[in-house]
Motif scaffolding. Structure first.
Motif, short mmCIF file in Angstrom:
data_model
loop_
_atom_site.label_atom_id
_atom_site.label_comp_id
_atom_site.label_asym_id
_atom_site.label_seq_id
_atom_site.Cartn_x
_atom_site.Cartn_y
_atom_site.Cartn_z
N ILE A 37 47.24 96.88 166.31
CA ILE A 37 46.42 97.39 167.40
C ILE A 37 45.05 96.71 167.35
N LEU A 38 44.60 96.18 168.51
CA LEU A 38 43.30 95.53 168.61
C LEU A 38 42.26 96.53 169.09
N GLU A 39 41.11 96.56 168.43
CA GLU A 39 40.01 97.44 168.83
C GLU A 39 38.69 96.67 168.78
N PRO A 40 38.10 96.35 169.95
CA PRO A 40 38.54 96.66 171.31
C PRO A 40 39.69 95.74 171.74
N PRO A 41 40.41 96.14 172.76
CA PRO A 41 41.59 95.35 173.15
C PRO A 41 41.24 94.03 173.83
N ASN A 42 40.08 93.94 174.48
CA ASN A 42 39.69 92.72 175.20
C ASN A 42 38.27 92.31 174.79
N PRO A 43 38.10 91.80 173.59
CA PRO A 43 36.76 91.44 173.13
C PRO A 43 36.26 90.16 173.79
N GLU A 44 34.94 90.03 173.83
CA GLU A 44 34.30 88.85 174.36
C GLU A 44 33.65 88.04 173.24
N ALA A 45 33.32 86.79 173.56
CA ALA A 45 32.66 85.93 172.58
C ALA A 45 31.33 86.54 172.16
N GLY A 46 31.06 86.49 170.86
CA GLY A 46 29.85 87.09 170.31
C GLY A 46 30.05 88.50 169.81
N GLU A 47 31.14 89.16 170.21
CA GLU A 47 31.41 90.52 169.76
C GLU A 47 32.24 90.48 168.48
N GLU A 48 32.78 91.65 168.09
CA GLU A 48 33.63 91.75 166.92
C GLU A 48 34.91 92.49 167.28
N VAL A 49 35.94 92.33 166.46
CA VAL A 49 37.22 92.96 166.71
C VAL A 49 37.87 93.32 165.38
N THR A 50 38.67 94.38 165.40
CA THR A 50 39.43 94.80 164.22
C THR A 50 40.89 94.93 164.59
N LEU A 51 41.76 94.34 163.78
CA LEU A 51 43.21 94.43 163.97
C LEU A 51 43.75 95.45 162.98
N PHE A 52 44.09 96.64 163.50
CA PHE A 52 44.60 97.73 162.67
C PHE A 52 46.12 97.70 162.64
N LEU A 53 46.70 98.29 161.56
CA LEU A 53 48.15 98.40 161.41
C LEU A 53 48.60 99.82 161.66
N ARG A 54 49.73 99.97 162.32
CA ARG A 54 50.34 101.26 162.58
C ARG A 54 51.80 101.21 162.15
N GLY A 55 52.21 102.25 161.40
CA GLY A 55 53.61 102.32 160.97
C GLY A 55 53.92 101.56 159.71
N GLY A 56 52.91 101.19 158.96
CA GLY A 56 53.14 100.46 157.73
C GLY A 56 53.26 101.38 156.54
N PRO A 57 53.46 100.82 155.35
CA PRO A 57 53.59 101.64 154.14
C PRO A 57 52.26 102.23 153.72
N LYS A 58 52.32 103.35 153.01
CA LYS A 58 51.10 103.97 152.50
C LYS A 58 50.49 103.15 151.39
N GLN A 59 51.33 102.49 150.61
CA GLN A 59 50.86 101.64 149.52
C GLN A 59 51.51 100.28 149.65
N PHE A 60 50.78 99.26 149.25
CA PHE A 60 51.34 97.92 149.30
C PHE A 60 50.78 97.12 148.13
N ALA A 61 51.50 96.07 147.76
CA ALA A 61 51.06 95.22 146.65
C ALA A 61 50.15 94.11 147.14
N ILE A 62 50.59 93.40 148.20
CA ILE A 62 49.83 92.28 148.74
C ILE A 62 49.87 92.35 150.26
N CYS A 63 48.75 92.04 150.88
CA CYS A 63 48.66 91.98 152.34
C CYS A 63 48.00 90.65 152.70
N GLU A 64 48.63 89.87 153.56
CA GLU A 64 48.12 88.55 153.90
C GLU A 64 48.16 88.35 155.41
#
Length: 339
Positions: A37-64
């Motif tokens: 999930i992108l937050e915000p969904p339509n970012p512009e140049a100069g702004e910031e964005v975060t890519l969140f995960l939904r439906g993944g494991p509670k614990q993980f060994a490595i994330c890339e």
């Protein structure tokens, strides 16, 4: 004998089938998907964005995380290793603006149009049984992957350079961050600072037309921070906590159309506003022991000079007093006095 060979062939076939089934099971685990999930969904140049995960494991060994820009190849941005001690490793596509967080989300600051592309993430997770009984060195047996497309829209902001004077300040000094090439008529400007955690907070705001309170302090501002008429940021008594990425955003008035002579007076058209932004990384160096020792040595030298001067005065005064005593108490002086 033929029957014995048949049994051996059957055993080999069973072993081969087990290996194939094991590979199929691993492939099935690798096909587990998570939503991005992108937050915000339509970012512009100069702004910031975060890519969140939904439906993944509670614990993980490595994330890339990986990026595939337009017309480019897939490159690694970075990875987060959760097993203690936790580690963050940057990939070949890391530009200094990306952060892989502990929840496996990807945070990107100061977006550029060139950041547009396909983003993918791979997690090595643990099964429910392993989550209940996790031991150091335990191998993950579940794999997750997610995909998302990031489209960075071009904005009407114009990027400008920012200069730091001095370029590498030390603790206790002051620094001035000055935007370059900005017009004179600044309507509004605001400075931001990005900390080590990736969060961006407002430092201070400036409105030239506000006579009583020209500086509107932000959440992170303090008395050490001031803004000049050219939107330059001045910070005094620096500490290592002042290190980080600094961003300035400004609004300036566009040139007004000049009134043509001989046409009389007419209402002037409202002036438009152009936005500018710039970014610079500030690194505050720790005060060296050499400087501390030099100042301490200078203090000791000064003190030693005072003591030496006092001793010279004391000895000079002692010599003069001794000479006077000898003159006053000598027999010849007494005889002369009696005569």
């Amino acid at each position: 004998m033929e029957l014995h060979k048949g049994r051996t062939g059957s055993q080999k076939a069973i072993i081969l089938a087990g290996i194939v089934l094991s590979c199929i099971a691993q492939l099935g685990a690798a096909q587990k998907r998570v939503s991005v999930i992108l937050e915000p969904p339509n970012p512009e140049a100069g702004e910031e964005v975060t890519l969140f995960l939904r439906g993944g494991p509670k614990q993980f060994a490595i994330c890339e995380w990986y990026r595939e820009p337009r017309g480019g190849e897939v490159e690694s941005i970075g990875e987060y290793i959760s097993s203690p001690p936790t580690q963050q490793r940057n990939g070949t596509a890391h530009s200094g603006r990306e952060t892989v967080r502990a929840d496996c989300s990807l945070h990107i600051t100061h977006l550029r149009v060139s950041d547009t592309g396909n983003y993918s993430v791979i997690l090595e997770g643990f099964s429910k049984r392993q989550e209940l009984d996790q031991r150091p060195g335990q191998q993950p047996d579940e794999f997750y992957e997610g995909f998302a497309h990031l489209e960075v829209l071009a904005s009407n902001q114009i990027e400008i350079p920012v200069v730091s004077v001095p370029q590498q300040p030390s603790q206790g000094q002051e620094v001035i961050l000055t935007p370059q090439g900005t017009p004179n008529e600044i309507v509004f400007c605001e400075w931001f600072k990005e900390g080590n955690s990736g969060s961006v907070q407002s430092i201070i705001k400036y409105r030239p037309k506000e006579q009583q309170s020209p500086q509107d302090e932000g959440a992170n501002s303090h008395t050490r921070v001031t803004v000049g008429p050219d939107c330059s940021l001045r910070m005094t008594k620096l500490t290592t906590a002042d290190s980080g990425d600094y961003t300035v955003k400004m609004q300036v008035l566009l040139d007004r159309r000049q009134q043509q002579p001989g046409q009389g007076t007419r209402p002037q058209e409202p002036r438009g506003i152009q936005e500018y932004w710039g970014q610079i990384e500030l690194q505050v160096n720790q005060a060296s022991n050499k400087d501390h020792q030099s100042s301490k040595s200078a203090g000791l030298t000064y003190s030693a000079g005072i003591v030496a001067g006092a001793l010279l005065v004391f000895f000079a005064w002692t010599d003069a007093f001794t000479a006077l005593f000898h003159v006053a108490c000598s027999p010849s002086s007494r005889l002369g006095h009696l005569q």
